[in-house]
Motif scaffolding. Sequence first.
Motif, PDB file in Angstrom:
ATOM      1  N   ASP A 216       0.861  -1.182   0.000  1.00 26.10           N
ATOM      2  CA  ASP A 216       0.000   0.000   0.000  1.00 26.10           C
ATOM      3  C   ASP A 216       0.895   1.229   0.000  1.00 26.10           C
ATOM      4  O   ASP A 216       1.731   1.393   0.896  1.00 26.10           O
ATOM      5  CB  ASP A 216      -0.907   0.043   1.237  1.00 26.10           C
ATOM      6  CG  ASP A 216      -1.961  -1.046   1.231  1.00 26.10           C
ATOM      7  OD1 ASP A 216      -2.234  -1.592   0.155  1.00 26.10           O
ATOM      8  OD2 ASP A 216      -2.495  -1.367   2.312  1.00 26.10           O
ATOM      9  N   THR A 217       0.729   2.117  -0.994  1.00 28.36           N
ATOM     10  CA  THR A 217       1.512   3.339  -1.091  1.00 28.36           C
ATOM     11  C   THR A 217       0.563   4.523  -1.215  1.00 28.36           C
ATOM     12  O   THR A 217      -0.337   4.507  -2.065  1.00 28.36           O
ATOM     13  CB  THR A 217       2.459   3.307  -2.305  1.00 28.36           C
ATOM     14  OG1 THR A 217       3.294   2.148  -2.220  1.00 28.36           O
ATOM     15  CG2 THR A 217       3.325   4.551  -2.351  1.00 28.36           C
ATOM     16  N   VAL A 218       0.765   5.541  -0.361  1.00 30.74           N
ATOM     17  CA  VAL A 218      -0.134   6.700  -0.351  1.00 30.74           C
ATOM     18  C   VAL A 218       0.703   7.976  -0.334  1.00 30.74           C
ATOM     19  O   VAL A 218       1.625   8.117   0.478  1.00 30.74           O
ATOM     20  CB  VAL A 218      -1.064   6.679   0.875  1.00 30.74           C
ATOM     21  CG1 VAL A 218      -1.993   7.892   0.851  1.00 30.74           C
ATOM     22  CG2 VAL A 218      -1.884   5.396   0.925  1.00 30.74           C
ATOM     23  N   ILE A 242      -2.192   0.578  -4.872  1.00 26.68           N
ATOM     24  CA  ILE A 242      -2.411  -0.666  -4.129  1.00 26.68           C
ATOM     25  C   ILE A 242      -1.955  -1.843  -4.980  1.00 26.68           C
ATOM     26  O   ILE A 242      -2.391  -2.008  -6.122  1.00 26.68           O
ATOM     27  CB  ILE A 242      -3.902  -0.834  -3.775  1.00 26.68           C
ATOM     28  CG1 ILE A 242      -4.355   0.321  -2.869  1.00 26.68           C
ATOM     29  CG2 ILE A 242      -4.152  -2.183  -3.116  1.00 26.68           C
ATOM     30  CD1 ILE A 242      -5.843   0.495  -2.841  1.00 26.68           C
ATOM     31  N   LYS A 243      -1.061  -2.635  -4.414  1.00 23.37           N
ATOM     32  CA  LYS A 243      -0.616  -3.847  -5.085  1.00 23.37           C
ATOM     33  C   LYS A 243      -0.992  -5.059  -4.243  1.00 23.37           C
ATOM     34  O   LYS A 243      -0.760  -5.075  -3.034  1.00 23.37           O
ATOM     35  CB  LYS A 243       0.904  -3.832  -5.291  1.00 23.37           C
ATOM     36  CG  LYS A 243       1.429  -5.045  -6.066  1.00 23.37           C
ATOM     37  CD  LYS A 243       2.919  -4.943  -6.318  1.00 23.37           C
ATOM     38  CE  LYS A 243       3.412  -6.144  -7.120  1.00 23.37           C
ATOM     39  NZ  LYS A 243       4.871  -6.061  -7.406  1.00 23.37           N
ATOM     40  N   ASP A 266      -2.019  -4.211  -9.722  1.00 22.24           N
ATOM     41  CA  ASP A 266      -1.504  -2.940  -9.224  1.00 22.24           C
ATOM     42  C   ASP A 266      -2.510  -1.878  -9.660  1.00 22.24           C
ATOM     43  O   ASP A 266      -2.659  -1.607 -10.846  1.00 22.24           O
ATOM     44  CB  ASP A 266      -0.126  -2.657  -9.810  1.00 22.24           C
ATOM     45  CG  ASP A 266       0.607  -1.540  -9.059  1.00 22.24           C
ATOM     46  OD1 ASP A 266      -0.084  -0.606  -8.604  1.00 22.24           O
ATOM     47  OD2 ASP A 266       1.835  -1.601  -8.950  1.00 22.24           O
ATOM     48  N   GLU A 267      -3.213  -1.308  -8.678  1.00 22.51           N
ATOM     49  CA  GLU A 267      -4.314  -0.395  -8.978  1.00 22.51           C
ATOM     50  C   GLU A 267      -4.065   0.963  -8.330  1.00 22.51           C
ATOM     51  O   GLU A 267      -3.742   1.052  -7.149  1.00 22.51           O
ATOM     52  CB  GLU A 267      -5.628  -0.993  -8.475  1.00 22.51           C
ATOM     53  CG  GLU A 267      -6.862  -0.212  -8.867  1.00 22.51           C
ATOM     54  CD  GLU A 267      -8.145  -0.972  -8.537  1.00 22.51           C
ATOM     55  OE1 GLU A 267      -9.081  -0.337  -8.021  1.00 22.51           O
ATOM     56  OE2 GLU A 267      -8.194  -2.199  -8.802  1.00 22.51           O
ATOM     57  N   PRO A 296      -8.594  -0.912   0.471  1.00 20.69           N
ATOM     58  CA  PRO A 296      -8.160  -2.151  -0.182  1.00 20.69           C
ATOM     59  C   PRO A 296      -8.488  -3.375   0.658  1.00 20.69           C
ATOM     60  O   PRO A 296      -8.607  -3.291   1.884  1.00 20.69           O
ATOM     61  CB  PRO A 296      -6.648  -1.957  -0.300  1.00 20.69           C
ATOM     62  CG  PRO A 296      -6.301  -1.072   0.852  1.00 20.69           C
ATOM     63  CD  PRO A 296      -7.474  -0.143   1.025  1.00 20.69           C
ATOM     64  N   PRO A 297      -8.612  -4.534   0.020  1.00 23.81           N
ATOM     65  CA  PRO A 297      -8.798  -5.770   0.796  1.00 23.81           C
ATOM     66  C   PRO A 297      -7.504  -6.164   1.483  1.00 23.81           C
ATOM     67  O   PRO A 297      -6.409  -5.907   0.965  1.00 23.81           O
ATOM     68  CB  PRO A 297      -9.190  -6.794  -0.275  1.00 23.81           C
ATOM     69  CG  PRO A 297      -8.518  -6.284  -1.520  1.00 23.81           C
ATOM     70  CD  PRO A 297      -8.570  -4.791  -1.425  1.00 23.81           C
TER      71      PRO A 297
END
Length: 526
Positions: A216-218, A242-243, A266-267, A296-297
């Motif tokens: 998770d990258t923000v 999100i990967k 990867d979204e 994300p899940p």
Amino acid sequence: MSKTGRTDPGNYARFEAGSFGYRKEQLSTGGVDGDNDYYVSIQHNERDGYQDNTPNKGQGIVANFGHVFSPQLETRFYIRYKEETLSQGNTLTKYQLKHDPTSNLVPIGRKKDGSTLLGSTTTYTFDDNAKLEVGLGYNDYPLDNGWRYSPTPQEWRSQDINLTLRYLRTADTFFGLRSDSSVTFSNTLAYLADVKSHSKATGITQQKTNYTGSRDTVFSLGNELQLNDRTWLSTGLSLIDIKRKAQIEYSTATNTSAFPSGVEYDETDVAPRIGLRYQLTPEFEVFGNVSRSVDPPVTWQLGSTGTPYIRDVRPQKANTVEFGIRGGHGIFDGSLTVYRSWVQKELLSVVVRQATATQDQLVATSNGSATIHQGIEAGLNAQLWDGGNGDTVTLRQAYTFNDFHYRNDAVFGDNQLPGLPRQVYQAELEYRQGSGFYAQLNARAASSYYVDFANSLSAPSYTLWGAKVGYEAPSKKWEVFVDARNLTNKRYATATNTAYDAKGQDSANFYVGDAFNVTTGVSFHF
């Protein structure tokens, strides 16, 4: 905010004991030594449980150590370690709730042999009072699921690392207006994450699923702008990447479904927000916000070891509008918020197989069709009496209305989503003397709600009463209390499974709440 040696210096001890074999002990110490400070807390807890065969116990330590290098630079290190052995009772039918609430034919056991969190936060303050915060974290979360009762225990490994960078500016000006702003970057990577199951009878490995590489990258920007003496504009924008990786590396079962044995995607999405606050009077302010969220899940929601396939579960997204008012006048203070969320791809879980003596419970998660989340959150406090010398009578109340439902689903139409009470009300009436004695009467009421997506079976509503009396020394050095809960010995469901379609038949979907119980405790500061 964690306690530190600067905020909580000295020694502290707390001991509690109560019904169903409950015991809890906590010891902590904190202090300052020049440019250094420390805080350490150790805790132990045990409980035999209300249902049969549901003992729980745990112990752990939480500590942090700070150092001030200069007025501009300081750092703090965090450590948390915890061991837990947990046993959970099986779900019951409505009939069992009333007539055999302690029944537990298929208990569930989980064991955490030592979860560890290590982290640090370093803050540098620039000459213009802007701040740069650098955070590092390591989390190791091993889990033995079903170690005691399951025919197919699962061994989970979950290790992730996190980097957070945050730059904050306050009291800037933008076109002559006061401006506070922030820039944040956060990255959390699962660098070792998997789950393996085996047969307890034979010891043979049955399946292994790997999640390593999920991330998770923000990156987010935030600003609060004071437009005038009464109005503030809050804005923000987050870029979220999100990967997810989930791959079944080995399985003794054959995948005959339409689902794959692995999923990787990867979204990237954008989540803006804007809000406005207005000081209506010196005592009240109104506010409104419009925002987008992306949830994300977690990796195991794509699949674990119960089935030889992986579900392509994508992040849940929602657009939300909320309005409210907060403040106080005279003896009253409170808040009222009304909100509505338009949710896409909601993450919905359903129990597709109940646990038995020969097989584990199976829960599946998937993205649902469009749903609506809307409701009301309200709180009101009132000081009903002030006798002077610190003697008061106070009433605290909170009310929540939840309307979560499908939006023209092909199967369920506009049905309510299961698992959440439509209405919840909580209240506490407290008499407190300036000398330290206090007495409370509290209540919690929850309305009925559906257990299944078909809306054919519902959980019973309930009202619980409790009372608490105690004494806190005026010096704050020690306190003693007795807390009694569920005074009427109500038999109720504290939570439920979520079933697909119960067909209106009473079924084992209800988690029993505790019967009448009493806890007493004492604490010391020294």
